[in-house]
Design a protein around this motif. Structure first.
Motif, short mmCIF file in Angstrom:
data_model
loop_
_atom_site.label_atom_id
_atom_site.label_comp_id
_atom_site.label_asym_id
_atom_site.label_seq_id
_atom_site.Cartn_x
_atom_site.Cartn_y
_atom_site.Cartn_z
N ALA A 211 -4.43 2.42 11.40
CA ALA A 211 -3.36 3.42 11.57
C ALA A 211 -2.19 3.12 10.64
N SER A 212 -1.84 1.84 10.50
CA SER A 212 -0.75 1.46 9.59
C SER A 212 -1.11 1.82 8.15
N CYS A 213 -2.36 1.58 7.77
CA CYS A 213 -2.80 1.91 6.42
C CYS A 213 -2.75 3.42 6.18
N CYS A 214 -3.19 4.19 7.14
CA CYS A 214 -3.15 5.65 7.01
C CYS A 214 -1.72 6.14 6.86
N LEU B 58 0.83 -1.20 0.00
CA LEU B 58 0.00 0.00 0.00
C LEU B 58 0.87 1.26 0.00
N ALA B 59 1.93 1.24 0.78
CA ALA B 59 2.85 2.38 0.83
C ALA B 59 3.56 2.56 -0.51
N GLU B 60 3.83 1.45 -1.18
CA GLU B 60 4.53 1.51 -2.46
C GLU B 60 3.61 1.94 -3.60
N THR B 61 2.38 1.44 -3.61
CA THR B 61 1.49 1.66 -4.75
C THR B 61 0.35 2.63 -4.48
N CYS B 62 -0.02 2.81 -3.22
CA CYS B 62 -1.18 3.61 -2.84
C CYS B 62 -2.43 3.07 -3.52
N ASN B 63 -2.48 1.73 -3.67
CA ASN B 63 -3.57 1.08 -4.37
C ASN B 63 -4.03 -0.12 -3.55
N LEU B 64 -5.26 -0.09 -3.07
CA LEU B 64 -5.80 -1.13 -2.22
C LEU B 64 -5.83 -2.48 -2.93
N THR B 65 -6.22 -2.51 -4.19
CA THR B 65 -6.31 -3.77 -4.94
C THR B 65 -4.95 -4.42 -5.08
N ARG B 66 -3.95 -3.63 -5.46
CA ARG B 66 -2.59 -4.19 -5.60
C ARG B 66 -2.02 -4.64 -4.26
N ALA C 40 3.00 7.25 0.79
CA ALA C 40 2.89 7.17 -0.67
C ALA C 40 2.56 8.53 -1.26
N TYR C 41 1.66 9.27 -0.61
CA TYR C 41 1.31 10.59 -1.12
C TYR C 41 2.48 11.57 -1.03
N GLN C 42 3.28 11.46 0.02
CA GLN C 42 4.46 12.32 0.12
C GLN C 42 5.43 12.04 -1.02
N ARG C 43 5.65 10.76 -1.32
CA ARG C 43 6.56 10.42 -2.42
C ARG C 43 5.99 10.91 -3.75
#
Length: 165
Positions: A73-76, A41-49, A82-85
């Motif tokens: 909290a971990s997901c947030c 999720l941190a890498e892709t910011c995509n729930l499905t992936r 991901a958004y910062q990157r």
């Protein structure tokens, strides 16, 4: 590991009015699945992936996010990362441009630098207040309030030290 991808004999606790232990199934969340999900999720910011990477369903991930505060909290945190990157990549592209190939009518090509000004303006608007706040000097009243708090904390520490605590 058995056919379901779960080590045979592993148990999991099922909550409810009377928690019980039962054999772990392929659908149960493990720390490894949770970690794989959050990293993806941190890498892709995509729930499905992220769900695919962890070997879980997207509906299972949504349900876990609803019911498990630590996972939520971990997901947030992963999404924020991901958004910062993404923001840094867009900012870099806005500042330095990206190479674009323009094909002319005669078939010749020219390489130019394209600067996406609309994206840059959006980023500036988003952070205008933060930047303005960072450039402003703090109010004298705020400084005095901070000084007073520090002074009070020092007095409490001094009293504690003097009383031998």
């Amino acid at each position: 590991m058995g056919k379901s991808g779960v080590k045979s004999g592993e148990l999991t606790i099922v909550g409810g009015a009377a928690p019980k232990a039962r054999k772990r199934s392929k659908r149960d969340w493990t720390r490894a699945k949770e970690q794989a999900f959050v990293e993806a999720l941190a890498e892709t910011c995509n729930l499905t992936r992220a769900a695919e990477a962890a070997g879980v369903s997207t509906s299972g991930a949504r349900q876990r996010r609803k019911t498990n505060a630590a996972f939520r909290a971990s997901c947030c945190e992963a999404i924020a990362s991901a958004y910062q990157r993404l923001e840094l990549a867009i900012l870099e592209r806005s500042l330095n441009g990206s190479e674009k190939i323009v094909v002319r009518k005669d078939g010749s090509e020219e390489r130019i630098r394209d600067y996406p000004n609309a994206v840059a303006l959006t980023l500036l608007r988003m952070h205008r207040d933060t930047a303005a706040e960072a450039m402003n000097e703090p109010d004298e009243q705020d400084i005095e309030e901070v000084r007073e708090r520090i002074f009070q904390k020092l007095q409490r520490l001094r009293k504690r030290t003097e009383s031998g605590k």
